[in-house]
Every structure is written in structure tokens, then in C-alpha cells.
Design a protein around this motif. Structure first.
Motif, PDB file in Angstrom:
ATOM      1  N   ILE A 109       0.837  -1.198   0.000  1.00 59.81           N
ATOM      2  CA  ILE A 109       0.000   0.000   0.000  1.00 59.81           C
ATOM      3  C   ILE A 109       0.871   1.247   0.000  1.00 59.81           C
ATOM      4  N   LEU A 110       1.911   1.258   0.835  1.00 52.42           N
ATOM      5  CA  LEU A 110       2.773   2.434   0.930  1.00 52.42           C
ATOM      6  C   LEU A 110       3.437   2.746  -0.405  1.00 52.42           C
ATOM      7  N   GLU A 111       3.819   1.713  -1.155  1.00 51.97           N
ATOM      8  CA  GLU A 111       4.445   1.981  -2.453  1.00 51.97           C
ATOM      9  C   GLU A 111       3.444   2.620  -3.418  1.00 51.97           C
ATOM     10  N   ILE A 112       2.223   2.144  -3.410  1.00 53.02           N
ATOM     11  CA  ILE A 112       1.209   2.754  -4.268  1.00 53.02           C
ATOM     12  C   ILE A 112       0.975   4.203  -3.867  1.00 53.02           C
ATOM     13  N   VAL A 113       0.892   4.454  -2.561  1.00 52.21           N
ATOM     14  CA  VAL A 113       0.669   5.813  -2.059  1.00 52.21           C
ATOM     15  C   VAL A 113       1.801   6.729  -2.501  1.00 52.21           C
ATOM     16  N   GLU A 114       3.041   6.267  -2.357  1.00 52.13           N
ATOM     17  CA  GLU A 114       4.215   7.072  -2.728  1.00 52.13           C
ATOM     18  C   GLU A 114       4.173   7.481  -4.194  1.00 52.13           C
ATOM     19  N   ARG A 115       3.922   6.519  -5.058  1.00 49.53           N
ATOM     20  CA  ARG A 115       3.973   6.797  -6.489  1.00 49.53           C
ATOM     21  C   ARG A 115       2.759   7.589  -6.962  1.00 49.53           C
ATOM     22  N   ASP A 116       1.611   7.299  -6.395  1.00 46.00           N
ATOM     23  CA  ASP A 116       0.417   8.073  -6.730  1.00 46.00           C
ATOM     24  C   ASP A 116       0.591   9.529  -6.334  1.00 46.00           C
ATOM     25  N   ALA A 117       1.113   9.766  -5.134  1.00 42.83           N
ATOM     26  CA  ALA A 117       1.294  11.140  -4.658  1.00 42.83           C
ATOM     27  C   ALA A 117       2.277  11.897  -5.537  1.00 42.83           C
TER      28      ALA A 117
ATOM     29  N   LEU B 253      -3.065   6.657  -9.245  1.00 41.24           N
ATOM     30  CA  LEU B 253      -2.260   6.726 -10.456  1.00 41.24           C
ATOM     31  C   LEU B 253      -1.150   5.675 -10.434  1.00 41.24           C
ATOM     32  N   PRO B 254      -1.098   4.804 -11.442  1.00 40.77           N
ATOM     33  CA  PRO B 254      -0.037   3.785 -11.503  1.00 40.77           C
ATOM     34  C   PRO B 254       1.229   4.361 -12.128  1.00 40.77           C
ATOM     35  N   MET B 255       2.362   3.923 -11.626  1.00 37.71           N
ATOM     36  CA  MET B 255       3.634   4.369 -12.188  1.00 37.71           C
ATOM     37  C   MET B 255       3.867   3.720 -13.548  1.00 37.71           C
ATOM     38  N   THR B 256       4.296   4.525 -14.508  1.00 39.31           N
ATOM     39  CA  THR B 256       4.677   4.030 -15.827  1.00 39.31           C
ATOM     40  C   THR B 256       6.010   4.652 -16.200  1.00 39.31           C
TER      41      THR B 256
END
Length: 659
Positions: free
Chosen positions: A399-407, A615-618
Motif C-alpha cells: 500500500i505504501l508503495e502505491i501511495v508514494e507513487r500516486d502522490a 495513479l499507476p507508475m509508468t
């Protein structure tokens, strides 16, 4: 009572082994061709219940023949020892027991993957399946005698009731130097001979959160690295047969940086561990490698659902809800993906929706990121993959990784003037030292910003700006954690880990970076993003952040509203609190268990977390993925940065600077 050894094989190695074993054992022999039937032997030489051990010894490496032998001996419940010569090595092992996973095919699969020319070797083996294998030119008597002595030792161990040293291991004898080494290997869960993985199912996907006591109240891990130290290198890191096959201690980076190599059929992939301790960095790098391995393809469960979304909609995640590419992208002649079609059959795996409290089908290409290029509809990365000492710990960090990249992405695309943070006034001694070291000794000034989104989980953007006359101008990184200090430390470790490489490549890559500045479609790979923003000419693109530097606040003051009192002693309680934050924002959290048997043996878990709407990282400008994610348009107004929702035309048109 004299023990009977059945020796299968008729070459030089078999002859020397027979002579070596003759003193003390009754050796009966048959050619390898005698294994073509459904039973052991032909009855005229020896029967299955009359032998104490079976050894298969060949002067060649013949994987197809080994597979046939394994089928015969497995059917007869007969343990056996494989011995052969292969590319200048004598190979002894594994000791194969029919009731235990880990056969000769597993060992060969691991060994081939560790070879630098693995793809050429695979083609060679395919060609050899229709022709006779050649003799090994290094099959000299001294080397074969050494092999025979090792084989004899294995025989005596087994006959004494001891565990053979080749159980789960291989002896490799270098036939030119006569060096001997012993290597552990892990069973291949997808092995056609001994692999046993269950079919994927809704029942297996169901997640029931259980207590996960922390190693310390201020920690967010449930197993100390010191506990894992005893198994990580032993089970996973080996140059000849390891799931990971190389380790590099990087002395050029200012902090302790260690990387390990994950060998894949398509090439090598490095994963890094970054901390202030080389020992900790090595363990972290191994864990990162295991996480990457689990996230590549289903290894712990067999995918069985293949159907269209229209037929499965009642039980499935809407693939569009996680964001897709824009129509104009799909129309490009070189675009590798096709628009999503609800009537198109696709492969699905079971995940678990925490908000809906039920199993949910997820497109396999979203759950395992390497599959995105195989006729998929979106580009998916390792975003949201995490490994932990418990399932709950893995979910927490995913979850934290998704939060980091989305932010980070939302701040960039919406050009949010995020509040600046004053890192020089931190009370954390270690963080203060890190900041001072980067600024005073490395020549970079750190700029940090609070990019926390509507859910309230602390997120930071940290930027290193070069104060020297040479080298990359700007380097960006991000972090997210319930502890703001940990989020900042994580981002700084990422920055420092990139500095030596970017410094070394800056002059050589400057011309390419200038082309990217003129044409964003030149940004094609992950490293291109950091290369582009190493140019001083790109600084103007960050003015929406730099303009806030004059009002920077200390961390404690900036994140005061996110202080929720004393930390829990159970990580599951922290996880439940995080889940509730997303539910309050109307967001779901979906988890796919990626745990493979290789890591489950040591009590580790790996997951892929999906949060539809975030937002997913690309990587690669042409693969930007924002279509259907209207959160990037709504959140700026919700956080007070805008008076109305943004339009798509107002979004930042430039490639993002995430490294």
C-alpha cells in the motif's frame, strides 16, 4: 549384509564408478537405454525391491534422458542419484527422492538460468533433442576419479542412514582445474516432474487479517533482519544454482549500497538494497530480488480462469477502473497494446477486495507485471508489489508503495504547489546526518515537499539540486510512510543510490537528454526519466514546487495533523487504520497473493496491491496511463490547491521525473 547398487550407464564415468564401488558393494549394471519401459530394469538383471540404491551415470548431460529416468524411478518410488558431465563440469546430484520436490530437472533449470549464455544454451538443448549429444572433451581420468570418490561418499552416507549431501544440492567438479564446489538449489514449483501447485481459487485468495506483532513498537516489520540473515543467503544466493546468482557491494555510493542479480530468461535484472549498513543492505537487496521474482509470473497458484469481462463482471474487477491509455496512444502504429475489449477473453487470477470483503477476479496482466506486453491492454509495472514476514506486513508495504507513487505523479501532473519541508531542523539524529552528508560532502542541496494526498498517509517528494559545476542538475525521489521521518529517509536513500551512476553517465548522456527535451517521445525507458531531468534546462518545469521553498516547515510541524498518537505494537492494527482511510475516501484495496513456494518455505509472503483510481507508475512517455483516472482532476480542488476540478488540458504535458 552386502548392499546392492544398481548403476545405470555404460560410459567412462560409469566404468570408474563401478570399480570404485565394487569394494564393499554389489554393483549391478544396465545401459541407460533400459529405462525406456514402465518398470525398473528388465527383470533379468535386477528388480526394484532387490536394490538398495540407484545411480545414473553418463558421460554427457542429457536432460531429456534424466527426465525419462525420473518418471521411471518416481513411478517405482525408487530414490536415485544423477551424475553426468556438462560443459567442462562434472555434475553429481541431486539425490532425488520420489516423495520430495527437487529433481534433476529442477536443478538443471536453476543452473541454466544462472549461466550468462542461458538463451543460447536453451536453443542448443532444443537442437540436441533431435541429435546425439557429443562426448565431453574434459572427461579425463583424474576428474572422473574425483567424481567417483564423491559418489562413493554419497553411497556410504545413504547406506548408513545419513542424509546425502546432494539432497537439494549439486556437487560441481571443474574438470580442468579439479576444483570441487557444492551448491544448493530450490525446487521449481512449475517443474513438469515434481512440481505441485494448486489451482487458483476464490478460497485461496480470501484474506483474513491476523495479528502481526512488531519486532519493536517503533518498527514496521514483524521479523527482524537478523532472524532472516541465517536463511536468505543460504537459500537464495548462489552463483551456480541460486534464484539470485550474483552480489555487488557498491563502494562508490556514499551510503551502503548492495545489489544482487536476478537471472531471467530475457536477461539479468538487478535489485538493490540501500541503508547505512552493508549487512542490512545485502539482506534488503535479496528480499527485493525475491519480491521481483514472485511478481513476474504466477508461481504459487495455477491460473485457471480465462473468459471475457462481460461474462465475469459480477465477480471481477473492471479493468478500466485502474486506468488505461488514451485513445490517441492506442492509435500510434508502434504502440504495443490494444484497447480493452469487454468481450475479449483474457486470463484472470483471484484477489481479495477489502472494501467488498470478498474474493475478486483480477486480470492476470495487472497482477503479474511481466505479462503486460503479451497482448495486454495496459503497461503495468511492479507498482504495489511488496514482500513481508507476514501477509499483513507485505500488504502494508505494498500500500505504501502505491501511495508514494500516486502522490508523486498526482503532484507532477496537477502541478500542485506542495508545502516545502525544512529538513535541516529535524530532530532525528540519523536523518540530520544524512541531510548534512548529502549537502556538505556530495554537493547537492535537498529540497523536500509534503505531497500527502486526501487519505492523509504522509508522503514526501525529495529533490537533490546540484551545487557543483558538473554532473546532473536535479534528481528526484519520493517516499510514503505513516512515519514522515521514515518516508524522507527512504527518498534520500533512493537519491544517493542514483548519484554515482548519473554523475558517471551525465556527459555521455547529455546529447540524448537534449533530444528528450525537444521530443518527449524520446523518453522510452525507466532511466530516461532521470536522464532528462539531469539537464539544467529543465529546472523551469519545477517552479510550482521551488516557489514554496520560502515557507518551509519542519517535519514535526508539517505533519502534526497526521500524528495519531502512540504507534501500535501490532502491525495489523496499523494496516486496518490505513484500510479505513481508503474506505473513507471511497477507494478499495485489492490484494493478489503472489507468494511462491520458494519464499513460503522461510515464512515470507509477497503480494500485489491494487487501489483502483490511484495513479499507476509508468516509464516511457508513450506509455503514460491517465485515462479513466479522474482523481487527478478532482483531488487538487479537494486539497485546496484549485477552485474547480482540473481539465485534462491543464495537466502537466511533460514526462514525469520519477527515477
Amino acid at each position: 549384509m552386502t548392499k546392492t547398487i544398481w548403476l545405470v550407464g555404460d560410459g567412462m564415468l560409469a566404468d570408474i564408478v563401478a570399480t570404485t564401488l565394487a569394494d564393499g558393494c554389489r554393483v549391478v549394471r544396465s545401459p541407460a537405454a533400459g529405462l525406456t519401459g514402465p518398470s525398473i530394469g528388465d527383470g533379468r538383471v535386477v528388480s526394484a525391491d532387490a536394490v538398495d540404491m540407484v545411480i545414473v551415470a553418463r558421460d554427457i548431460w542429457d536432460p531429456a534422458a534424466d527426465a525419462a529416468a525420473d518418471r521411471v524411478f518416481r513411478h517405482a518410488s525408487q530414490p536415485w542419484l544423477r551424475c553426468c558431465l556438462s560443459f567442462g563440469r562434472g555434475v553429481i546430484g541431486p539425490w532425488v527422492h520420489p516423495s520430495v520436490s527437487g529433481c534433476a530437472q529442477c536443478a538443471d533449470w536453476r543452473r541454466i538460468l544462472c549461466m550468462p549464455d542461458r538463451r543460447d544454451l536453451a536453443r542448443l538443448l532444443e537442437a540436441r533433442s533431435t541429435s546425439s549429444p557429443v562426448l565431453n572433451p574434459w572427461a579425463t581420468r583424474p576428474g572422473l576419479l574425483i567424481m567417483a570418490c564423491l559418489i562413493r561418499d554419497e553411497v556410504l552416507r545413504e547406506l548408513r542412514g545419513e542424509t546425502p549431501r546432494t539432497a537439494g544440492h549439486l556437487y560441481l567438479v571443474h574438470l580442468r582445474t579439479l576444483d570441487i564446489s557444492r551448491h544448493a538449489f530450490l525446487p521449481n514449483p512449475q517443474c513438469p516432474s515434481c512440481g505441485e501447485i494448486p489451482d487458483d481459487s476464490a478460497e485461496l485468495a480470501t484474506v483474513v487479517l491476523r495479528p502481526s506483532p512488531k519486532v519493536h513498537p517503533s518498527s514496521y516489520r514483524c521479523r527482524p533482519l537478523s532472524e532472516l540473515k541465517t536463511v536468505l543467503e543460504r537459500d537464495y544466493l548462489d552463483s551456480q544454482t541460486g534464484l539470485l546468482n550474483a552480489k555487488v557491494v557498491d563502494l562508490a555510493t556514499p551510503f551502503a549500497n548492495v545489489s544482487v542479480n536476478l537471472p531471467l530468461w530475457q536477461g539479468d535484472e538487478g535489485t538493490a538494497g540501500r541503508s547505512l549498513s552493508f549487512a542490512e543492505s545485502e539482506l534488503t537487496a535479496i528480499l527485493e530480488g525475491l519480491e521481483r521474482y514472485c511478481g513476474l509470473t504466477p508461481r504459487g497458484k495455477r491460473t485457471v480462469v480465462c473468459d471475457s469481462y462481460r461474462n465475469l463482471a459480477e465477480f471481477a474487477l473492471n479493468p478500466v477502473s485502474v486506468g488505461v491509455h488514451a485513445p490517441v496512444q492506442y492509435e500510434r502504429p508502434d504502440f504495443p497494446f490494444q484497447p480493452f475489449q469487454p468481450d475479449q477473453p483474457m486470463r484472470w487470477v483471484w484477489g481479495y477486495s477489502f472494501r467488498q470483503r470478498r474474493p475478486l477476479l483480477v486480470p492476470e496482466l495487472l497482477a503479474y507485471y511481466s505479462l503486460g506486453g503479451e497482448g495486454g491492454y495496459v503497461y503495468e509495472t511492479s507498482n504495489g508489489c511488496a514482500l513481508g514476514g507476514t501477509l499483513e506486513e507485505a500488504i502494508f508495504h505494498g500500500i505504501l508503495e502505491i501511495v508514494e507513487r500516486d502522490a508523486f505523479l498526482l503532484t507532477w501532473y496537477a502541478q500542485l504547489p506542495a508545502p516545502a519541508l525544512n529538513l535541516e531542523k529535524t530532530k532525528d539524529v540519523t536523518l540530520r546526518w544524512m541531510v548534512d552528508h548529502v549537502q556538505a560532502d556530495l554537493g547537492y542541496r535537498l529540497h523536500a515537499y509534503d505531497i500527502t494526498m486526501e487519505h492523509g498517509i504522509p508522503s514526501v517528494w525529495v529533490m537533490a539540486k546540484n551545487t557543483r559545476q558538473k554532473g546532473p542538475h536535479l534528481i528526484c525521489a519520493a517516499g510514503a510512510h505513516v512515519s514522515p521521518v521514515r518516508a524522507v529517509k527512504s527518498a534520500i536513500h533512493e537519491l544517493v543510490g542514483m548519484m554515482p551512476m548519473l554523475d558517471a553517465e551525465y556527459d555521455a548522456r547529455r546529447a540524448a537528454a537534449l533530444r528528450m527535451l525537444e521530443d518527449p517521445f524520446q523518453v522510452r525507458r525507466m532511466e530516461d526519466h532521470s536522464t532528462l531531468y539531469s539537464l539544467p534546462e529543465t529546472e523551469l518545469r519545477f517552479q510550482f514546487l521551488f516557489s514554496q521553498d520560502g515557507s518551509a516547515k519542519p517535519l514535526a510541524e508539517a505533519f502534526m495533523s497526521q500524528n495519531h498518537g502512540q504507534p501500535h505494537t501490532d502491525l495489523t492494527e496499523d494496516l486496518k487504520g490505513m484500510l479505513q482511510r481508503f474506505f473513507d475516501c471511497g477507494l478499495d484495496v485489492i490484494v493478489v497473493d503472489q507468494t511462491s513456494p520458494e519464499i513460503r518455505r522461510n515464512g515470507l509472503f509477497c503480494v500485489k496491491v491494487l487501489i483502483p483510481g490511484m495513479l499507476p507508475m509508468t516509464f516511457g512517455y508513450h506509455l503514460t496511463r491517465l485515462e479513466g483516472l479522474d482523481r487527478v482532476l478532482r483531488i487538487p480542488m479537494q486539497l485546496g490547491y484549485a477552485n474547480a476540478p482540473l481539465s485534462s488540458e491543464q495537466l502537466n504535458p511533460h514526462p514525469h521525473p520519477f527515477p
